[in-house]
Write an enzyme that holds these catalytic residues in place. Structure first.
Site, PDB file in Angstrom:
ATOM      1  N   CYS A 255       0.856  -1.182   0.000  1.00  0.00           N
ATOM      2  CA  CYS A 255       0.000   0.000   0.000  1.00  0.00           C
ATOM      3  C   CYS A 255       0.896   1.238   0.000  1.00  0.00           C
ATOM      4  CB  CYS A 255      -0.881  -0.016   1.248  1.00  0.00           C
ATOM      5  SG  CYS A 255      -1.771   1.514   1.463  1.00  0.00           S
TER       6      CYS A 255
ATOM      7  N   CYS B 132      -0.082   6.281   6.906  1.00  0.00           N
ATOM      8  CA  CYS B 132      -1.341   5.915   7.561  1.00  0.00           C
ATOM      9  C   CYS B 132      -1.083   5.149   8.858  1.00  0.00           C
ATOM     10  CB  CYS B 132      -2.190   5.099   6.594  1.00  0.00           C
ATOM     11  SG  CYS B 132      -3.529   4.198   7.351  1.00  0.00           S
TER      12      CYS B 132
ATOM     13  N   CYS C 268      -2.454  -0.305   8.906  1.00  0.00           N
ATOM     14  CA  CYS C 268      -2.090  -1.692   8.598  1.00  0.00           C
ATOM     15  C   CYS C 268      -0.588  -1.856   8.832  1.00  0.00           C
ATOM     16  CB  CYS C 268      -2.410  -2.014   7.151  1.00  0.00           C
ATOM     17  SG  CYS C 268      -4.161  -1.996   6.804  1.00  0.00           S
TER      18      CYS C 268
ATOM     19  N   CYS D 169      -8.081   2.240  -0.324  1.00  0.00           N
ATOM     20  CA  CYS D 169      -7.618   1.519   0.873  1.00  0.00           C
ATOM     21  C   CYS D 169      -7.805   0.014   0.641  1.00  0.00           C
ATOM     22  CB  CYS D 169      -8.418   1.971   2.090  1.00  0.00           C
ATOM     23  SG  CYS D 169      -8.112   0.970   3.537  1.00  0.00           S
TER      24      CYS D 169
ATOM     25  N   TYR E 206     -23.084  -8.446  26.896  1.00  0.00           N
ATOM     26  CA  TYR E 206     -22.511  -7.469  25.949  1.00  0.00           C
ATOM     27  C   TYR E 206     -22.998  -7.839  24.545  1.00  0.00           C
ATOM     28  CZ  TYR E 206     -19.268  -7.085  29.946  1.00  0.00           C
ATOM     29  OH  TYR E 206     -18.710  -6.968  31.194  1.00  0.00           O
TER      30      TYR E 206
ATOM     31  N   GLU F 298     -27.249  -5.684  27.302  1.00  0.00           N
ATOM     32  CA  GLU F 298     -26.492  -4.665  26.558  1.00  0.00           C
ATOM     33  C   GLU F 298     -26.769  -3.288  27.164  1.00  0.00           C
ATOM     34  OE1 GLU F 298     -24.336  -4.301  23.774  1.00  0.00           O
ATOM     35  OE2 GLU F 298     -24.644  -2.168  24.150  1.00  0.00           O
TER      36      GLU F 298
ATOM     37  N   CYS G  95     -11.618  -9.056  21.901  1.00  0.00           N
ATOM     38  CA  CYS G  95     -10.797  -8.369  20.891  1.00  0.00           C
ATOM     39  C   CYS G  95      -9.618  -7.680  21.574  1.00  0.00           C
ATOM     40  CB  CYS G  95     -11.634  -7.373  20.093  1.00  0.00           C
ATOM     41  SG  CYS G  95     -12.421  -6.139  21.104  1.00  0.00           S
TER      42      CYS G  95
HETATM   43  N1  SAH Z   1     -21.688  -9.451  20.894  1.00  0.00           N
HETATM   44  C1  SAH Z   1     -21.937  -8.346  20.024  1.00  0.00           C
HETATM   45  C2  SAH Z   1     -21.361  -7.025  20.517  1.00  0.00           C
HETATM   46  C3  SAH Z   1     -19.937  -7.035  20.964  1.00  0.00           C
HETATM   47  S1  SAH Z   1     -19.201  -5.448  21.167  1.00  0.00           S
HETATM   48  C4  SAH Z   1     -21.487  -8.656  18.622  1.00  0.00           C
HETATM   49  O1  SAH Z   1     -20.768  -9.628  18.383  1.00  0.00           O
HETATM   50  O2  SAH Z   1     -21.848  -7.909  17.700  1.00  0.00           O
HETATM   51  C5  SAH Z   1     -19.398  -5.098  22.834  1.00  0.00           C
HETATM   52  C6  SAH Z   1     -20.780  -4.561  23.216  1.00  0.00           C
HETATM   53  O3  SAH Z   1     -20.754  -4.334  24.645  1.00  0.00           O
HETATM   54  C7  SAH Z   1     -21.171  -3.222  22.593  1.00  0.00           C
HETATM   55  O4  SAH Z   1     -22.417  -3.358  21.986  1.00  0.00           O
HETATM   56  C8  SAH Z   1     -21.233  -2.249  23.785  1.00  0.00           C
HETATM   57  O5  SAH Z   1     -22.264  -1.280  23.651  1.00  0.00           O
HETATM   58  C9  SAH Z   1     -21.548  -3.196  24.915  1.00  0.00           C
HETATM   59  N2  SAH Z   1     -21.167  -2.746  26.269  1.00  0.00           N
HETATM   60  C10 SAH Z   1     -20.107  -1.979  26.638  1.00  0.00           C
HETATM   61  N3  SAH Z   1     -20.040  -1.868  27.975  1.00  0.00           N
HETATM   62  C11 SAH Z   1     -21.096  -2.586  28.474  1.00  0.00           C
HETATM   63  C12 SAH Z   1     -21.550  -2.868  29.805  1.00  0.00           C
HETATM   64  N4  SAH Z   1     -20.924  -2.380  30.866  1.00  0.00           N
HETATM   65  N5  SAH Z   1     -22.624  -3.659  29.936  1.00  0.00           N
HETATM   66  C13 SAH Z   1     -23.272  -4.172  28.858  1.00  0.00           C
HETATM   67  N6  SAH Z   1     -22.889  -3.927  27.581  1.00  0.00           N
HETATM   68  C14 SAH Z   1     -21.807  -3.154  27.388  1.00  0.00           C
END
Ligand code: SAH
Length: 391
Positions: A9, A15, A18, A96, A249, A270, A345
């Site tokens: 790239c 940038c 990457c 990109c 989450y 969530e 992640c």
């Molecule tokens: N499992 C989902 C989202 C993962 S990302 C997927 O795979 O798409 C993490 C998520 O946690 C986000 O949506 C964020 O808004 C949420 N989040 C962040 N802090 C939180 C908390 N304290 N309690 C509940 N959810 C939370």
């Protein structure tokens, strides 16, 4: 895998997004797995990293900044593009290698249309100017496109013509959202939104289920790898149809909804109210009667379950990069699931949380990494844990 061409790239150095672009893909995977293990050991050992068949143009979410900046001659000029890694300097990158190609084409057209309508870009120094950011999301399976124009003001002169022109060039734009961000902030999106076109969301499919995604909800950026990751997570949950499942989450409810046919009941939890609204719609849209979504902090929600002496058979948790909390992990152990499936992640926070869960009686049994973000330093890991005998 050996047939994947290494492509360099020209913006790589400027940038910085990457870090391994230009290297053979297999080498980037081997390096990632090695680094990941250095971070997560001794908490867990990750045996394998799953790569992409085609690791280019995978990002379904693309974000460009629009700014006023000084050029080499100290003149204030309009610049559109991406932030150089770790800075607030915008660099104009065309083509990109990891972004969705149609989204990039739309962004280039937005630059042209903004020029035609003399739409001023936002100047961070003076606080003047209108256009701050554009975020584009593309449904991997459906091809539906959402354009979010982030403006410093609610009023956008010539809005209708702008949208008409853009849609004429890109008819699969399903919705155009105007998001107002009038704050001095690093956050991209503001709180207030209106729809300039369409209904304010797009739909996509994952693992055979249909999902509505609105602008401020989280959605995994690499759909091909998300299906592989969820596939492993759900396989490891080993569901028989009798289990009570928690999807902590849960975002727009994706993991919980994809497991619902194999479980007795699912509770998704969530914090973001917009994501919860999407999740509620998604439960209905998929005709599911056994999924409930709770809009609450995951730690507090699970602690309440523990206080009521409620049990769960399987807990999925997929927290943000900073990881989970001791409150959540204490409660997770107290509701006593047979299996905990941690999707992460953030390798550092994963290592910390696994160590903590070990003290609570849960140990990793299997771990696999997924190359969700090829050529960058980021990686996604799924870990299966179960109770240590006798604890
Ligand atoms: N499992 C989902 C989202 C993962 S990302 C997927 O795979 O798409 C993490 C998520 O946690 C986000 O949506 C964020 O808004 C949420 N989040 C962040 N802090 C939180 C908390 N304290 N309690 C509940 N959810 C939370």
């Amino acid at each position: 895998m050996s047939e994947i061409k290494a492509i360099t790239c020209p913006w790589r150095k400027k940038c910085g997004g990457c870090t391994t672009i230009g290297q053979p893909y297999q080498l980037t995977l081997d390096t990632k797995l090695k680094k990941l293990n250095e971070t997560v050991r001794p908490a867990a050992k990750v045996d394998e990293i799953v790569g992409m068949e085609d690791p280019y143009h995978y990002r379904n979410k693309v974000h460009w900044c629009f700014a006023m900046q000084n050029n080499a001659y100290n003149e204030r000029v309009h610049v559109a593009g991406i932030y150089a890694a770790g800075t607030h300097k915008v660099i104009s990158v065309s083509n990109c290698l990891i972004e969705n190609e149609e989204a990039d084409a739309i962004l280039k057209d937005i630059v042209q249309i903004a020029r035609k309508y003399k739409m001023p870009y936002f100047d961070e120094d003076t606080g003047l100017g209108l256009l701050r950011h554009v975020v584009i999301r593309t449904g991997h399976k459906t091809g539906q496109i959402m354009v979010v124009l982030v403006l410093s003001d609610r009023e956008m002169p010539g809005k209708k013509n702008f949208v008409d022109l853009l849609r004429k060039k890109h008819p699969n734009i399903e919705t155009v959202v105007i998001n107002v961000n009038d704050q001095k902030t690093n956050m991209v999106l503001g709180e207030r939104e209106t729809n300039a076109y369409g209904r304010g969301f797009i739909e996509d499919e994952l693992c055979g289920k249909r999902f509505r995604i609105s602008s401020r909800s989280f959605y995994q950026v690499n759909s091909e790898m998300t299906e592989k990751l969820y596939g492993t997570a759900i396989e490891w949950a080993n569901l028989t149809g009798h289990e009570k499942v928690v999807d902590a989450y849960c975002g727009i409810g994706t993991i919980g909804i994809c497991t619902a046919d194999k479980a007795k009941s699912v509770i998704g939890c969530e914090l973001n109210p917009d994501a919860c609204k999407d999740a509620d719609v998604n439960v209905k849209r998929n005709g599911l009667k056994n999924v409930r979504i709770v809009n609450e902090d995951a730690g507090r929600f699970l602690s309440e379950m523990a206080d009521e002496h409620e049990k769960a058979d399987v807990i999925f948790l997929d927290p943000p990069r900073s990881g989970s909390t001791e409150e959540f992990l204490d409660a997770a152990a107290a509701v006593s699931p047979g299996r905990i499936i941690y999707i992460s992640c953030g390798p550092e926070s994963l290592a910390r949380d696994l160590k903590y869960l070990k003290k609570k009686g849960y140990t990793p049994r299997k771990a696999k990494a997924f190359d969700m973000f090829p050529f960058t330093d980021h990686v996604e890991t799924v870990v299966l844990m179960s109770r240590i005998e006798g604890k």
